[in-house]
Design a protein around this motif. Structure first.
Motif, PDB file in Angstrom:
ATOM      1  N   GLY A 393       0.786  -1.230   0.000  1.00 11.67           N
ATOM      2  CA  GLY A 393       0.000   0.000   0.000  1.00 11.67           C
ATOM      3  C   GLY A 393       0.815   1.274   0.000  1.00 11.67           C
ATOM      4  O   GLY A 393       0.241   2.370  -0.007  1.00 11.67           O
ATOM      5  N   ARG A 394       2.152   1.176  -0.011  1.00 10.76           N
ATOM      6  CA  ARG A 394       2.957   2.395   0.059  1.00 10.76           C
ATOM      7  C   ARG A 394       2.814   3.230  -1.203  1.00 10.76           C
ATOM      8  O   ARG A 394       2.742   4.459  -1.140  1.00 10.76           O
ATOM      9  CB  ARG A 394       4.422   2.046   0.299  1.00 10.76           C
ATOM     10  CG  ARG A 394       5.299   3.249   0.581  1.00 10.76           C
ATOM     11  CD  ARG A 394       6.569   2.838   1.297  1.00 10.76           C
ATOM     12  NE  ARG A 394       7.401   2.008   0.468  1.00 10.76           N
ATOM     13  CZ  ARG A 394       8.349   2.487  -0.342  1.00 10.76           C
ATOM     14  NH1 ARG A 394       8.514   3.786  -0.430  1.00 10.76           N
ATOM     15  NH2 ARG A 394       9.095   1.689  -1.054  1.00 10.76           N
ATOM     16  N   ALA A 395       2.781   2.590  -2.364  1.00 20.09           N
ATOM     17  CA  ALA A 395       2.615   3.343  -3.611  1.00 20.09           C
ATOM     18  C   ALA A 395       1.230   3.976  -3.682  1.00 20.09           C
ATOM     19  O   ALA A 395       1.083   5.134  -4.088  1.00 20.09           O
ATOM     20  CB  ALA A 395       2.854   2.426  -4.807  1.00 20.09           C
ATOM     21  N   GLU A 396       0.195   3.230  -3.302  1.00 17.45           N
ATOM     22  CA  GLU A 396      -1.168   3.777  -3.341  1.00 17.45           C
ATOM     23  C   GLU A 396      -1.311   4.971  -2.410  1.00 17.45           C
ATOM     24  O   GLU A 396      -2.044   5.910  -2.711  1.00 17.45           O
ATOM     25  CB  GLU A 396      -2.174   2.697  -2.953  1.00 17.45           C
ATOM     26  CG  GLU A 396      -2.478   1.715  -4.071  1.00 17.45           C
ATOM     27  CD  GLU A 396      -3.705   0.878  -3.767  1.00 17.45           C
ATOM     28  OE1 GLU A 396      -4.270   1.043  -2.666  1.00 17.45           O
ATOM     29  OE2 GLU A 396      -4.093   0.066  -4.618  1.00 17.45           O
ATOM     30  N   ALA A 397      -0.594   4.941  -1.274  1.00 18.62           N
ATOM     31  CA  ALA A 397      -0.694   6.045  -0.329  1.00 18.62           C
ATOM     32  C   ALA A 397      -0.093   7.325  -0.883  1.00 18.62           C
ATOM     33  O   ALA A 397      -0.430   8.422  -0.434  1.00 18.62           O
ATOM     34  CB  ALA A 397      -0.003   5.676   0.981  1.00 18.62           C
TER      35      ALA A 397
END
Length: 514
Positions: A393-397
């Motif tokens: 989820g780091r990229a989506e955040a």
């Protein structure tokens, strides 16, 4: 027994090659595996998308009404051209940067081979598995284009002096071609990264006269200006003020005025003076740790000729040149406070050649074990990093892609989408430039109050939503770091907010489209 040692060395080399090929394939496949992230990738990806959409190849546009004066257009040209072929998506935006990384690796290998290195292939894992090179090879930035120009010129300068006589004229032309690439990738700072180490090396080794004679500086300099200047002139004509901002602001204030407030497109990055050296150590991982440790452990195990087929003076001269090129970014930016770790990317190819030169002096089995160990460490690091980006989820955040996709599932294309507070360039990219921008949560009711509106609100801002507005907001869902609302036409919340003294705030919200 010698056959066993030979088989072992071959097995080590084969294993390293297989891992390296896997890493390259993994990087290529990963280009489409996660969204463009803000701010850098989102910003440059959107600038390239606008360029492809408008067909304006002179002026990069920050927003529809604001030109982007921060960088020359080479990287944007490449991404925009790729988007015209593959569409406006992550793969198209990143592909040119991956291909430039491949070209840089090939040029670095060719440099080592033509310089007479016994095993030039050693440079490939040393370069390709460094943390910074691998990361930027799949990122939408301007740094890989700059690195392509610097490595081409660094290599060609050396070969114009030391290469076969029949190739020196060609290398002199390629040296100027690298300077042209640097000028259109980053500007004069790119030329400084090439010319300053070359000049320092020439003076230190007493070869200034030879350098002046080997390269037709006047003729090629005129050609360089003739090829690079037209874009700069056209950019100033199209958007007056560009030259002053670019040369004074970006090439002086950005680096030497800590916390510079004149940046038109973001916030200056203030770091303590000298931080660039720490960036270099981090960028060259894992080799910035592996090679020094190996050097300490094998300091008495040099088995090949220390000259590697050349006399001692020539070898010392080559080492000095590689050091000058590899350390030039750190020397230039030591006094700078507004820096990023990507500024040391041009250091990596010459330092990889230098490390490969050192490995060529070691026992072949020791060298191959070292390369295998480093590539194994790299694949663990990179696989974990990609896993975190794609599933953690780091990229989506750091991207608006997920909430734009959620918006499209609502099947209400006639209802516009607005983003609150944060100016996410990925929102403009994934919405095709149609996303609106609301600077303050208190202005949600003021944006097109007589029609429905989808509103993407960062989770960190949810507590700032006015209570009077909540009855008009219907939750559509959560995606990434946003909650998506459908705001119904509503006038009462607007009146309530004005009664709390917010009337003066009306009109500050804006659109990404001017």
């Amino acid at each position: 027994m010698p056959r066993l040692f030979t088989d072992t060395r071959q097995a080590l080399g084969t294993a390293t090659t297989c891992i390296l090929v896997f890493l390259v394939a993994l990087r290529l496949v990963s280009l489409a595996g996660y969204p463009l992230m803000d701010t850098t990738e989102g910003r440059y990806g959107e600038i390239a998308r606008k360029m492809a959409e408008r067909g304006d190849w002179i002026t990069p546009w920050f927003t529809d009404g604001t030109p982007f004066w921060g960088k020359p257009p080479l990287a944007f040209w490449l991404s925009a051209g790729s988007m015209q072929i593959f569409g406006a998506n992550e793969f198209a935006a990143r592909l040119p940067h991956f291909l430039m990384a491949v070209a840089i690796a090939v040029l670095t290998f060719d440099w080592a081979r033509r310089a007479g290195m016994r095993r030039p292939a050693y440079v490939l894992p040393l370069l390709a598995t460094t943390v910074l090179f691998w990361t930027v090879s799949g990122a939408v930035t301007t740094d890989m284009a700059l690195c392509l120009g610097t490595v081409l010129s660094m290599r060609s300068f050396w070969l114009a002096l030391q290469g076969p006589a029949e190739h020196r004229e060609r290398e002199a032309w390629l040296f100027i071609a690298g300077l042209w690439i640097a000028l259109l990738a980053k500007g004069p700072v790119g030329c400084a990264l090439i010319l300053l180490p070359a000049g320092a090396w020439a003076l230190w080794t007493g070869q200034a006269r030879r350098v002046w004679q080997a390269v037709p500086w006047m003729r090629n300099g005129v050609l360089l200006l003739a090829l690079a200047a037209p874009w700069y002139v056209l950019a100033e004509i199209r958007t007056p003020g560009f030259l002053d901002y670019f040369f004074v602001g970006e090439h002086w204030n950005r680096f030497f005025v800590s916390g510079w407030q004149g940046d038109r497109y973001g916030t200056a990055h203030a770091f303590p003076r000298g931080t660039i050296w720490l960036f270099l150590a981090g960028a060259f991982l894992p080799w910035s740790i592996v090679v020094p440790l190996a050097a300490w452990r094998t300091r008495r195990k040099i088995t090949s000729s220390p000259t590697d087929g050349a006399d001692t003076d020539a070898r010392r001269s080559f080492v000095l040149y590689l050091l000058a090129c590899g350390l030039a970014p750190c020397v230039i930016f030591t006094a700078a406070g507004n820096i990023l770790w990507t500024y040391v990317l041009p250091s990596l190819p010459p330092l990889a050649v230098l490390a490969a030169l050192w490995l060529n002096d070691r026992d072949d089995g020791v060298a191959r074990r070292l390369l295998l160990a480093g590539t194994l460490v790299a694949i663990v690091l990179f696989a974990g990093w990609l896993l975190d980006l794609t599933t953690g989820g780091r990229a989506e955040a750091k991207s608006a892609k997920a909430v734009v996709q959620l918006y499209r599932t609502q099947l209400r294309a006639e209802t516009p989408l607005a983003f609150v507070q944060e100016r996410m360039f990925s929102a403009a990219f994934y919405s095709g430039g149609r996303a609106l921008h609301i600077a303050d949560p208190l202005q949600i009711a003021d944006k097109r109050p007589q029609e429905p509106l989808f509103v993407a609100v960062p989770h960190s801002v949810l507590g700032q939503l006015p209570q009077a507005l909540l009855p008009c907001l219907q939750v559509a869902g959560d995606a990434g770091s946003y909650r998506l609302f459908l705001r119904a036409p509503c006038t009462e919340p607007r009146l309530a907010m004005k009664s709390h003294g917010d009337a003066s705030q009306e009109g500050r919200g804006g659109e990404w489209r001017n």
